[in-house]
Design an enzyme around this catalytic site. Sequence first.
Site, PDB file in Angstrom:
ATOM      1  N   ASP A 147       1.938  17.432  21.551  1.00 34.75           N
ATOM      2  CA  ASP A 147       1.479  18.533  22.398  1.00 34.75           C
ATOM      3  C   ASP A 147       2.048  19.813  21.827  1.00 34.75           C
ATOM      4  OD1 ASP A 147       0.877  20.330  24.409  1.00 34.75           O
ATOM      5  OD2 ASP A 147       2.347  19.545  25.817  1.00 34.75           O
ATOM      6  N   HIS A 191       6.404  16.545  27.123  1.00 33.72           N
ATOM      7  CA  HIS A 191       7.524  17.347  27.621  1.00 33.72           C
ATOM      8  C   HIS A 191       8.769  16.504  27.886  1.00 33.72           C
ATOM      9  CE1 HIS A 191       4.718  20.803  29.197  1.00 33.72           C
ATOM     10  NE2 HIS A 191       4.404  20.374  27.987  1.00 33.72           N
ATOM     11  N   HIS A 217      -1.961  25.616  20.279  1.00 31.31           N
ATOM     12  CA  HIS A 217      -0.751  26.447  20.247  1.00 31.31           C
ATOM     13  C   HIS A 217       0.281  25.875  19.282  1.00 31.31           C
ATOM     14  CE1 HIS A 217       1.583  23.751  22.984  1.00 31.31           C
ATOM     15  NE2 HIS A 217       0.462  23.606  23.657  1.00 31.31           N
ATOM     16  N   ASP A 272      -6.236  20.647  23.491  1.00 31.19           N
ATOM     17  CA  ASP A 272      -4.909  20.554  24.099  1.00 31.19           C
ATOM     18  C   ASP A 272      -4.884  19.725  25.381  1.00 31.19           C
ATOM     19  OD1 ASP A 272      -2.198  21.024  24.432  1.00 31.19           O
ATOM     20  OD2 ASP A 272      -2.476  22.971  25.399  1.00 31.19           O
ATOM     21  N   ASP A 320       3.722  26.356  19.313  1.00 28.41           N
ATOM     22  CA  ASP A 320       5.042  26.001  19.818  1.00 28.41           C
ATOM     23  C   ASP A 320       5.047  24.619  20.448  1.00 28.41           C
ATOM     24  OD1 ASP A 320       3.396  27.163  21.880  1.00 28.41           O
ATOM     25  OD2 ASP A 320       5.147  27.195  23.186  1.00 28.41           O
ATOM     26  N   GLU A 323       2.954  29.066  24.220  1.00 26.01           N
ATOM     27  CA  GLU A 323       2.147  28.521  25.312  1.00 26.01           C
ATOM     28  C   GLU A 323       3.010  27.840  26.350  1.00 26.01           C
ATOM     29  OE1 GLU A 323      -0.330  25.379  27.369  1.00 26.01           O
ATOM     30  OE2 GLU A 323       1.499  25.203  26.182  1.00 26.01           O
ATOM     31  N   GLU A 324       4.061  27.181  25.900  1.00 24.34           N
ATOM     32  CA  GLU A 324       4.825  26.310  26.787  1.00 24.34           C
ATOM     33  C   GLU A 324       5.755  27.063  27.741  1.00 24.34           C
ATOM     34  OE1 GLU A 324       4.034  23.421  27.123  1.00 24.34           O
ATOM     35  OE2 GLU A 324       3.473  22.429  25.271  1.00 24.34           O
TER      36      GLU A 324
END
Length: 484
Positions: free
Chosen positions: A116, A458, A77, A170, A79, A146-147
Amino acid sequence: MNQEIEQLEPNRIWNNFSKLNAVPRPSKKEEKVIEFMLNFGRSLQLETFKDEVGNVIIRKEASIGMEDCKTITLQSHLDMVHQKNSSTDFDFNTQGIEMYVDGDWVRARGTTLGADNGMGVAAIMSLLESHDIPHPPLEALFTIDEETGMTGAMGLKGGVLKGQILLNLDTEEDDEIDIGCAGGIDITATRTYEEQTVPKESIAYGISVKGLHGGHSGMDIHRGFGNANKIMNRLLFKSTEEFGIGVSQIDGGSLRNAIPRESFATVVLRADQKEDFEVKITEWVEDIKSENSFVETKLNISLNKVKMPVKMMEKTAQDKILRAVYAAHNGVYAMSAAIPELVETSNNIARIQVKSGKISIGCLTRSSVNTAKFDLANSLKSVFELADCSVTLTGEYPGWSPNPNSEILEVLKDQYEILFNEKPQVVACHAGLECGILGKNYPEMDMISFGPTIKGAHSPDERVSISSVKKFWIFLLQILKNTP
């Protein structure tokens, strides 16, 4: 700065990662990175297009002699989670990520790194631009958002992809092969409240909770990391019970998929309670720090006098919302009975905002069992409704059911043992991967997930292992050479 990154091995991946990280790409604001990826594919004169929702697909013909192999869809992904320390001056909408090398790790300065899933994107870019790597027919799928909702995967229609095998790049431990993941659902509680004028002879304080690990609300939920929203609520609840404080505002956490690291509140109380309040807060802070001392070694809770606000919450609303947040479950709810050491169901109380007569609370509930996911979601819904909140359940996405008989799984297991002389760990994870969603429209596609070692995803502590990226690249090339 990025020259230091680009000199790392393998150069191809780190060079592309640097280029990618120069492009702002927060979730739901991927216009620049979509254009970047379209230009990248077209510059290579490869078939390149964007679907209706913004996913980018790029196709490359097989190497000579591998034309009859199954087509592989490589998926990552575009983003990234945009988190920063409160002391960091950074605009994710306009700035590229500032990276540096720290031993075997690449980190970012005060922000998330974007490994990520930027490392997966960079690896795919490296394969697409290569002229010396044997490979079957390749199809790159770069999804968006995705996030914060997986809307890219959800919006991808059936019939667009041609691949028979999907390699999702991922996951975040280089010795793991992932064959399943949890689904999720967003819970949002909102309400209004009456504001009251702050009484005369009052004093105002700012309370801050900072220095927590934060991290991925799926992959890290079992690690016992502190939740800034729950810690703040505990302090506010006890202060209300003992001193009858008034809450003027609360601002805690940020994104649903990130364990909240920071929370800030402004409170008022009678001026003659000042000394007793400061003593009690100090006692409560010491208790909280002691409870978290083995995990949250940098936890910092501070109390400072601030400018007197004009308004504060009406008492009944304040009492109800503090009790609701206290009662709402946070963290691991149930462990899997089917897979040892796998978190089955969890909740993250991710975001709390109280200001100017409005309350908003955002949670992300995850589970590998769909019925359990809705069971916990309904429990949370009930708690917040008892506090007179309106509650919505949105953004639901399915988990990915493991297929232990997967043909590509056997390829990965065999090649991992050949390369590294040990068995990989075949696992399911508590994070949300896009495989489960993509499988709805592509049920016959054989899917697997793997990636390099990434820690602290994150959060601003996000980092990726340099040696692990090299291992991941070697493994990926070996898989491509041995695809059925």
